[in-house]
Design an enzyme around this catalytic site. Sequence first.
Site, mmCIF file in Angstrom:
data_model
loop_
_atom_site.group_PDB
_atom_site.id
_atom_site.type_symbol
_atom_site.label_atom_id
_atom_site.label_comp_id
_atom_site.label_asym_id
_atom_site.label_seq_id
_atom_site.Cartn_x
_atom_site.Cartn_y
_atom_site.Cartn_z
ATOM 1 N N THR A 98 17.870 -45.670 14.860
ATOM 2 C CA THR A 98 17.407 -44.620 13.957
ATOM 3 C C THR A 98 18.566 -44.067 13.135
ATOM 4 O O THR A 98 19.643 -43.817 13.658
ATOM 5 C CB THR A 98 16.728 -43.487 14.747
ATOM 6 O OG1 THR A 98 15.585 -44.026 15.379
ATOM 7 C CG2 THR A 98 16.297 -42.356 13.833
ATOM 8 N N ARG B 179 1.569 -47.582 17.000
ATOM 9 C CA ARG B 179 2.170 -46.280 17.309
ATOM 10 C C ARG B 179 2.815 -45.689 16.050
ATOM 11 O O ARG B 179 3.546 -46.348 15.331
ATOM 12 C CB ARG B 179 3.256 -46.439 18.366
ATOM 13 C CG ARG B 179 4.091 -45.174 18.598
ATOM 14 C CD ARG B 179 5.228 -45.479 19.568
ATOM 15 N NE ARG B 179 6.022 -44.325 19.926
ATOM 16 C CZ ARG B 179 7.172 -43.994 19.327
ATOM 17 N NH1 ARG B 179 7.622 -44.708 18.319
ATOM 18 N NH2 ARG B 179 7.851 -42.945 19.727
ATOM 19 N N VAL B 180 2.546 -44.425 15.795
ATOM 20 C CA VAL B 180 3.233 -43.701 14.726
ATOM 21 C C VAL B 180 4.200 -42.754 15.428
ATOM 22 O O VAL B 180 3.788 -41.887 16.192
ATOM 23 C CB VAL B 180 2.236 -42.910 13.856
ATOM 24 C CG1 VAL B 180 2.971 -42.072 12.824
ATOM 25 C CG2 VAL B 180 1.271 -43.870 13.165
ATOM 26 N N ASP C 260 7.751 -40.124 15.787
ATOM 27 C CA ASP C 260 8.142 -38.814 15.263
ATOM 28 C C ASP C 260 8.825 -38.909 13.903
ATOM 29 O O ASP C 260 8.746 -37.983 13.095
ATOM 30 C CB ASP C 260 9.094 -38.129 16.254
ATOM 31 C CG ASP C 260 10.343 -38.966 16.502
ATOM 32 O OD1 ASP C 260 10.204 -40.131 16.905
ATOM 33 O OD2 ASP C 260 11.459 -38.458 16.267
ATOM 34 N N THR D 48 16.623 -37.980 16.204
ATOM 35 C CA THR D 48 16.469 -39.286 16.836
ATOM 36 C C THR D 48 16.216 -39.048 18.317
ATOM 37 O O THR D 48 16.424 -37.950 18.818
ATOM 38 C CB THR D 48 17.728 -40.162 16.629
ATOM 39 O OG1 THR D 48 17.540 -41.424 17.293
ATOM 40 C CG2 THR D 48 18.981 -39.509 17.199
ATOM 41 N N GLY E 216 10.623 -40.178 20.977
ATOM 42 C CA GLY E 216 9.732 -39.591 19.983
ATOM 43 C C GLY E 216 8.576 -38.778 20.535
ATOM 44 O O GLY E 216 8.153 -37.801 19.920
HETATM 45 N N1 ASP Z 1 12.554 -41.369 17.569
HETATM 46 C C1 ASP Z 1 12.276 -42.781 17.447
HETATM 47 C C2 ASP Z 1 10.876 -43.022 17.957
HETATM 48 O O1 ASP Z 1 10.512 -42.511 19.017
HETATM 49 C C3 ASP Z 1 13.216 -43.662 18.192
HETATM 50 C C4 ASP Z 1 14.686 -43.407 17.988
HETATM 51 O O2 ASP Z 1 15.082 -42.385 17.454
HETATM 52 O O3 ASP Z 1 15.482 -44.294 18.369
HETATM 53 O O4 ASP Z 1 10.165 -43.762 17.338
#
Ligand code: ASP
Length: 191
Positions: free
Chosen positions: A48, A76-77, A79, A99, A102
């Site tokens: 991310t 999946r959607v 965060d 990050t 999520g």
């Molecule tokens: N926040 C992201 C998600 O859950 C993953 C990440 O930040 O690595 O999709």
Amino acid sequence: MALCDNMELVIPREKERLYKAQAAERAGLPDETFSGGVDARSVDSHDTVGAVALDRHGNIAAGTSTGGTLNKAPGRVGDSSLIGCGCYADNLTAAVSLTGWGEPIMKLVLGKWAVDRVAAGASPDEAAHAAIEYLFERLGGHGGIILLDRDGRVGLAHNTPRMAWGLRTVAGVEIGVIRNWGSVFCSGRTG
Ligand code: ASP
């Protein structure tokens, strides 16, 4: 912008990680993705990327780009794409990008939560640390946050082992990696 073929983005290393996670799931082993402590994903690092920016006219912006989580459900959607969760900006207060795991970030609408702390008088640094504490205390979540307010003050916090960051101002460029383990703070280089 020229688009590449989606299959060009599929690399053997990630396929291997996915198959391993799916095999663990089939074997009924616990999901180690962000499950607390030293989890596999934190150590392997995440993809991310977040950015917050303020221009000379006082316009403030945030962006978050991610590949999502390993072995996510089809459709999946996360965060990152949900305004107020992994990404939020308001010219009157602050911009934020997150990050991490999520699901808890979404449940807490954490980006907006952090910006609301700035609106209530907290500095971006205080709000960033409060948000990560709240994420962990409420839901045992792990993640990182960058915050920038309309006065150009920044806040950074995370409870993952490390988070790389860079800052560009009229005064120059600063790059760093904050590590939680051993409280080493490196600035001026990554690694
Ligand atoms: N926040 C992201 C998600 O859950 C993953 C990440 O930040 O690595 O999709």
